[in-house]
Design a protein around this motif. Structure first.
Motif, PDB file in Angstrom:
ATOM      1  N   THR A  88       0.809  -1.222   0.000  1.00 44.81           N
ATOM      2  CA  THR A  88       0.000   0.000   0.000  1.00 44.81           C
ATOM      3  C   THR A  88       0.842   1.271   0.000  1.00 44.81           C
ATOM      4  N   THR A  89       2.158   1.145   0.207  1.00 44.39           N
ATOM      5  CA  THR A  89       3.025   2.313   0.318  1.00 44.39           C
ATOM      6  C   THR A  89       4.213   2.179  -0.617  1.00 44.39           C
ATOM      7  N   SER A  90       4.422   3.168  -1.472  1.00 47.38           N
ATOM      8  CA  SER A  90       5.538   3.122  -2.416  1.00 47.38           C
ATOM      9  C   SER A  90       6.837   3.561  -1.741  1.00 47.38           C
ATOM     10  N   LYS A  91       7.933   3.337  -2.432  1.00 50.84           N
ATOM     11  CA  LYS A  91       9.234   3.740  -1.916  1.00 50.84           C
ATOM     12  C   LYS A  91       9.298   5.252  -1.748  1.00 50.84           C
ATOM     13  N   THR A  92       8.723   5.981  -2.689  1.00 48.56           N
ATOM     14  CA  THR A  92       8.722   7.445  -2.614  1.00 48.56           C
ATOM     15  C   THR A  92       7.917   7.935  -1.422  1.00 48.56           C
ATOM     16  N   GLN A  93       6.767   7.309  -1.192  1.00 48.08           N
ATOM     17  CA  GLN A  93       5.930   7.685  -0.048  1.00 48.08           C
ATOM     18  C   GLN A  93       6.646   7.415   1.268  1.00 48.08           C
ATOM     19  N   CYS A  94       7.344   6.280   1.334  1.00 49.40           N
ATOM     20  CA  CYS A  94       8.089   5.941   2.549  1.00 49.40           C
ATOM     21  C   CYS A  94       9.227   6.915   2.794  1.00 49.40           C
ATOM     22  N   THR A  95       9.899   7.319   1.712  1.00 53.41           N
ATOM     23  CA  THR A  95      10.987   8.290   1.836  1.00 53.41           C
ATOM     24  C   THR A  95      10.469   9.605   2.411  1.00 53.41           C
ATOM     25  N   LEU A  96       9.335  10.077   1.881  1.00 56.10           N
ATOM     26  CA  LEU A  96       8.749  11.318   2.383  1.00 56.10           C
ATOM     27  C   LEU A  96       8.318  11.180   3.841  1.00 56.10           C
ATOM     28  N   LYS A  97       7.708  10.033   4.156  1.00 54.10           N
ATOM     29  CA  LYS A  97       7.248   9.794   5.521  1.00 54.10           C
ATOM     30  C   LYS A  97       8.415   9.741   6.492  1.00 54.10           C
ATOM     31  N   ASN A  98       9.491   9.047   6.097  1.00 54.63           N
ATOM     32  CA  ASN A  98      10.664   8.927   6.969  1.00 54.63           C
ATOM     33  C   ASN A  98      11.363  10.269   7.145  1.00 54.63           C
ATOM     34  N   THR A  99      11.403  11.045   6.065  1.00 59.32           N
ATOM     35  CA  THR A  99      12.030  12.365   6.148  1.00 59.32           C
ATOM     36  C   THR A  99      11.289  13.255   7.136  1.00 59.32           C
ATOM     37  N   GLU A 100       9.963  13.256   7.064  1.00 63.80           N
ATOM     38  CA  GLU A 100       9.165  14.078   7.978  1.00 63.80           C
ATOM     39  C   GLU A 100       9.303  13.588   9.417  1.00 63.80           C
ATOM     40  N   LEU A 101       9.317  12.249   9.600  1.00 72.65           N
ATOM     41  CA  LEU A 101       9.466  11.684  10.941  1.00 72.65           C
ATOM     42  C   LEU A 101      10.793  12.104  11.557  1.00 72.65           C
ATOM     43  N   ILE A 102      11.878  11.973  10.795  1.00 73.75           N
ATOM     44  CA  ILE A 102      13.196  12.282  11.330  1.00 73.75           C
ATOM     45  C   ILE A 102      13.376  13.781  11.545  1.00 73.75           C
ATOM     46  N   LYS A 103      12.789  14.593  10.680  1.00 76.58           N
ATOM     47  CA  LYS A 103      12.818  16.045  10.899  1.00 76.58           C
ATOM     48  C   LYS A 103      12.175  16.391  12.232  1.00 76.58           C
ATOM     49  N   THR A 104      10.981  15.858  12.441  1.00 77.61           N
ATOM     50  CA  THR A 104      10.255  16.124  13.688  1.00 77.61           C
ATOM     51  C   THR A 104      11.037  15.620  14.883  1.00 77.61           C
ATOM     52  N   LEU A 105      11.573  14.404  14.760  1.00 75.39           N
ATOM     53  CA  LEU A 105      12.354  13.814  15.848  1.00 75.39           C
ATOM     54  C   LEU A 105      13.561  14.685  16.178  1.00 75.39           C
ATOM     55  N   ALA A 106      14.287  15.121  15.146  1.00 75.16           N
ATOM     56  CA  ALA A 106      15.495  15.920  15.367  1.00 75.16           C
ATOM     57  C   ALA A 106      15.169  17.246  16.059  1.00 75.16           C
ATOM     58  N   TYR A 107      14.100  17.907  15.629  1.00 69.00           N
ATOM     59  CA  TYR A 107      13.711  19.174  16.253  1.00 69.00           C
ATOM     60  C   TYR A 107      13.342  18.960  17.726  1.00 69.00           C
ATOM     61  N   LYS A 108      12.659  17.866  18.015  1.00 66.27           N
ATOM     62  CA  LYS A 108      12.301  17.585  19.411  1.00 66.27           C
ATOM     63  C   LYS A 108      13.550  17.254  20.238  1.00 66.27           C
ATOM     64  N   LEU A 109      14.494  16.512  19.632  1.00 64.38           N
ATOM     65  CA  LEU A 109      15.743  16.196  20.327  1.00 64.38           C
ATOM     66  C   LEU A 109      16.521  17.468  20.638  1.00 64.38           C
ATOM     67  N   SER A 110      16.439  18.434  19.738  1.00 68.42           N
ATOM     68  CA  SER A 110      17.200  19.673  19.917  1.00 68.42           C
ATOM     69  C   SER A 110      16.731  20.481  21.126  1.00 68.42           C
ATOM     70  N   LYS A 111      15.547  20.163  21.642  1.00 68.30           N
ATOM     71  CA  LYS A 111      15.005  20.884  22.791  1.00 68.30           C
ATOM     72  C   LYS A 111      15.452  20.273  24.123  1.00 68.30           C
ATOM     73  N   LEU A 112      16.064  19.103  24.069  1.00 69.00           N
ATOM     74  CA  LEU A 112      16.484  18.425  25.295  1.00 69.00           C
ATOM     75  C   LEU A 112      17.777  19.027  25.842  1.00 69.00           C
ATOM     76  N   LYS A 113      17.938  18.968  27.140  1.00 64.77           N
ATOM     77  CA  LYS A 113      19.159  19.473  27.753  1.00 64.77           C
ATOM     78  C   LYS A 113      20.339  18.548  27.463  1.00 64.77           C
ATOM     79  N   THR A 114      20.067  17.248  27.480  1.00 63.38           N
ATOM     80  CA  THR A 114      21.105  16.263  27.213  1.00 63.38           C
ATOM     81  C   THR A 114      20.627  15.327  26.111  1.00 63.38           C
ATOM     82  N   MET A 115      21.456  15.111  25.106  1.00 64.04           N
ATOM     83  CA  MET A 115      21.073  14.249  23.998  1.00 64.04           C
ATOM     84  C   MET A 115      21.232  12.789  24.389  1.00 64.04           C
TER      85      MET A 115
END
Length: 333
Positions: free
Chosen positions: A105-132
């Motif tokens: 149900t999910t193409s490689k392109t769709q997965c790439t976009l989904k993973n990119t958005e997930l990791i972007k969000t994750l990275a921004y949230k990690l950047s708010k932590l005092k300790t990584m």
């Protein structure tokens, strides 16, 4: 946010000694097929005191209830929605980001976009932590996602390159098992180093460094390396369009065990794609030594075959392109 309290002890404490648990692990994408399998195995790890599961789907409540029926002392927590992601990360010693994989149900392109958005969000949230915390990323394109994460964290002055890992264990265990199968050996007794990146054109199995060593002819080497690089596709074809979730989940578990051992004061070796400029790529994959401060160094190899040198040269070119793409992706957003 919801919490499942520790299950009551159903077994006699005089008969069983419970191992000491001391680490909190967050699985981001824990309701996916890979995530659920990974969480099931992490639930039984003796060094996991708290298992935190984050995802967007509402089925996470059922996933937690299902996991709660596995009788261990590990504390379970679940979070749903982006607004709770910071809480799932703040409590963790180790964060495992499980990316989407293409299926019927999910193409490689769709997965790439989904993973990119997930990791972007994750990275921004990690950047708010005092300790990584220690962070392990899976999903494609891994050669792009890891540099992208580092760039976001650098922009917020919280980046610790020793704690960011792209998990490439699946490439190593595939090389190990297929090499053993080719030679009709016990896979537990075989080791095949894999270096480079995590894509079909950058995975470099070093058959010349394999143990036990087998003197293979050129045709067999070319065929086996091609098979290792395409092994994920073969599984998908054999499963009628469904991705290789089981082996990937198992490979993430192996990585997690190594990091948990390091966090407990030991020294481990994990297969990972990390910041490394030995080849002028910025990032590179291989066998990485880790302690409780993070990555220490990467295993080096000499006397590569002529064909491996050729693959390394081509692989470096592709890794450079992917890393540059990861670093520029924010400018294109």
């Amino acid at each position: 946010m919801f919490v499942l309290k520790r299950l009551p002890k159903l077994l006699c404490t005089k008969c069983i000694t419970t191992p000491v648990r001391n680490c909190a692990v967050s699985v981001i994408g824990g309701a996916s097929d890979i995530g659920q399998t990974l969480c099931m195995m992490l639930r039984a790890q003796p060094t996991v005191s708290k298992l935190i599961i984050y995802d967007k789907p509402d089925i996470i409540n059922g996933v937690l209830m299902d996991l709660s029926h596995i009788p261990t002392d590990a504390h379970l927590k679940g979070y749903i929605g982006e607004e709770t992601l910071d809480r799932a990360l703040k409590e963790a010693d180790l964060v495992l980001a499980v990316g989407a994989v293409p299926d019927k149900t999910t193409s490689k392109t769709q997965c790439t976009l989904k993973n990119t958005e997930l990791i972007k969000t994750l990275a921004y949230k990690l950047s708010k932590l005092k300790t990584m915390p220690f962070v392990g990323i899976t999903g494609d394109p891994l050669n792009v996602l890891v540099p992208m994460t580092s760039e976001i964290l650098k922009n917020h002055q919280v980046y610790d390159p020793k704690k960011l890992f792209g998990i490439t264990t699946i490439d190593s265990i595939r090389a190990q098992t297929l090499y053993a199968l080719h030679n009709q050996w016990n896979p537990r007794e075989c080791v095949v180093p894999v270096i480079g990146g995590h894509s079909k054109d950058s995975i470099i199995p070093l058959l010349s460094q394999a143990k036990p060593y087998c003197d293979m002819n050129g045709k067999s080497i070319h065929e086996l390396i091609a098979k290792i690089r395409r092994s994920g596709d073969y599984v998908t074809e054999a499963k009628k369009g469904r991705p290789p979730t089981l082996s990937i989940a198992y490979s993430i578990l192996i990585f997690a065990r190594g990091i948990l051992h390091a966090l407990s004061g030991g020294v481990s070796k994990v297969n990972a794609f990390v910041e490394n400029n030995d080849f002028g790529t910025g990032f590179f994959g291989g066998l990485v030594t880790v302690d409780d401060t993070g990555a220490i160094d990467m295993q080096r190899y000499s006397h590569l075959s002529q064909y491996e040198c050729y693959l390394l040269e081509r692989g470096i070119e592709n890794i450079r392109k992917d890393v540059l793409k990861g670093k520029r992706i924010l400018d294109l957003a």
